[in-house]
Design a protein around this motif. Structure first.
Motif, PDB file in Angstrom:
ATOM      1  N   UNK A  29      -7.657  -1.242  89.431  1.00 50.75           N
ATOM      2  CA  UNK A  29      -7.830  -2.573  88.732  1.00 50.75           C
ATOM      3  C   UNK A  29      -6.972  -2.754  87.375  1.00 50.75           C
ATOM      4  N   UNK A  30      -6.880  -1.624  86.840  1.00 50.36           N
ATOM      5  CA  UNK A  30      -5.999  -1.589  85.628  1.00 50.36           C
ATOM      6  C   UNK A  30      -4.439  -1.812  86.053  1.00 50.36           C
ATOM      7  N   UNK A  31      -3.830  -1.156  87.119  1.00 48.42           N
ATOM      8  CA  UNK A  31      -2.816  -1.415  87.601  1.00 48.42           C
ATOM      9  C   UNK A  31      -2.504  -2.778  88.169  1.00 48.42           C
ATOM     10  N   UNK A  88       4.000  11.424 101.957  1.00 48.76           N
ATOM     11  CA  UNK A  88       4.890  11.667 100.913  1.00 48.76           C
ATOM     12  C   UNK A  88       5.182  10.578 100.001  1.00 48.76           C
ATOM     13  N   UNK A  89       4.521   9.314 100.639  1.00 53.37           N
ATOM     14  CA  UNK A  89       4.632   8.024  99.824  1.00 53.37           C
ATOM     15  C   UNK A  89       3.143   7.672  99.341  1.00 53.37           C
ATOM     16  N   UNK A  90       2.214   8.758  99.460  1.00 56.49           N
ATOM     17  CA  UNK A  90       0.784   8.352  99.229  1.00 56.49           C
ATOM     18  C   UNK A  90       0.519   8.919  97.814  1.00 56.49           C
ATOM     19  N   UNK A  91      -0.003   8.321  97.183  1.00 58.50           N
ATOM     20  CA  UNK A  91      -0.854   8.759  95.828  1.00 58.50           C
ATOM     21  C   UNK A  91      -2.235   8.330  95.863  1.00 58.50           C
ATOM     22  N   UNK A  92      -3.094   9.455  95.759  1.00 62.47           N
ATOM     23  CA  UNK A  92      -4.581   9.087  95.697  1.00 62.47           C
ATOM     24  C   UNK A  92      -4.956   9.348  94.246  1.00 62.47           C
ATOM     25  N   UNK A  93      -5.722   8.237  93.601  1.00 62.92           N
ATOM     26  CA  UNK A  93      -6.206   8.454  92.363  1.00 62.92           C
ATOM     27  C   UNK A  93      -7.717   8.767  92.574  1.00 62.92           C
ATOM     28  N   UNK A  94      -8.052   9.556  92.154  1.00 58.91           N
ATOM     29  CA  UNK A  94      -9.752  10.069  92.095  1.00 58.91           C
ATOM     30  C   UNK A  94     -10.354  10.866  91.097  1.00 58.91           C
ATOM     31  N   UNK A  95     -11.708  10.956  90.999  1.00 62.25           N
ATOM     32  CA  UNK A  95     -12.369  11.576  90.029  1.00 62.25           C
ATOM     33  C   UNK A  95     -12.443  13.126  90.246  1.00 62.25           C
ATOM     34  N   UNK A  96     -12.468  13.980  89.117  1.00 60.55           N
ATOM     35  CA  UNK A  96     -12.370  15.233  89.231  1.00 60.55           C
ATOM     36  C   UNK A  96     -13.625  15.982  88.446  1.00 60.55           C
ATOM     37  N   UNK A  97     -14.258  16.701  88.797  1.00 55.15           N
ATOM     38  CA  UNK A  97     -15.338  17.297  88.086  1.00 55.15           C
ATOM     39  C   UNK A  97     -14.876  18.429  87.340  1.00 55.15           C
ATOM     40  N   UNK A 172       0.615   7.174  84.680  1.00 51.23           N
ATOM     41  CA  UNK A 172       1.121   8.048  85.471  1.00 51.23           C
ATOM     42  C   UNK A 172       1.395   7.797  86.768  1.00 51.23           C
ATOM     43  N   UNK A 173       0.890   6.803  87.523  1.00 53.14           N
ATOM     44  CA  UNK A 173       1.051   6.432  88.706  1.00 53.14           C
ATOM     45  C   UNK A 173       2.469   5.647  88.631  1.00 53.14           C
TER      46      UNK A 173
END
Length: 192
Positions: A29-31, A88-97, A172-173
């Motif tokens: 949403x920010x992007x 190689x063209x995939x970026x996944x943004x996720x939560x990390x415990x 970062x993205x």
């Protein structure tokens, strides 16, 4: 054409929108806001916004699967096929415990670390070798069940810091697509 698929993981529906598990979608949403993108429904069962990262920069396909987190692989593999992209063209943004809140870590490949969304994407894409923007949410306090913790909204102190964390993850993205993972790691992997 320089196109990247950027996927923000989360769960659908307003009851999950502000939870820790949806921080990946918050980054998207920010992007989208930063680049005047608007999300619309895509036939691959996702909300998609296509934007440019800067003047003449790479095209970013920002995608929020409409499925629940644990079955994100179907929408992601459908989008990879639709846009003719490899992992190689995939970026996944996720939560990390396992990363402290207000910290991001970047990497390509590796295991899923118990994150069922990553597991499903790796299985559906036939490869774990995609880039991850891991947004730290920290471990639950005391004996709280991690499954309950990730489905709760951020605390009041966290909410104050959240906008800058989302902006940093969005930055970062953009650095990954413009300069590569190593450059982004140098910039964002720093002691806190």
């Amino acid at each position: 054409m320089d196109t990247w698929l950027v996927v923000g993981l989360g769960n659908p529906g307003p009851q999950y929108a502000k939870t820790r598990h949806n921080v990946g979608q918050m980054v998207l949403d920010a992007l989208a806001e930063r680049h005047s993108g608007r999300f619309g429904r895509h036939k691959a069962n996702a909300q998609v916004a296509e934007v440019r990262a800067g003047m003449g920069g790479p095209r970013l396909v920002l995608a929020k699967p409409n499925s629940f987190m644990n079955v994100s692989g179907g929408p992601v593999s459908g989008l990879l096929r639709f846009y003719s992209l490899g992992v190689d063209r995939l970026i996944v943004v996720h939560d990390e415990l396992d990363i402290d809140f207000d910290t991001i870590k970047l990497k390509t490949g590796g295991g899923h670390g118990g994150h069922n969304g990553l597991r499903d994407i790796a299985k559906a894409a036939d490869s774990p070798d995609f880039t991850r923007v891991r947004v730290g949410i920290g471990r639950p306090p005391g004996r709280q069940d991690p499954a309950d913790y990730v489905l709760r909204e951020f605390g009041s102190l966290e909410r104050q810091a959240l906008p800058s964390l989302l902006d940093e993850a969005a930055d970062a993205v953009e650095v990954i697509v413009a300069g590569g993972l190593a450059e982004a790691q140098q910039r964002f992997h720093r002691p806190r």
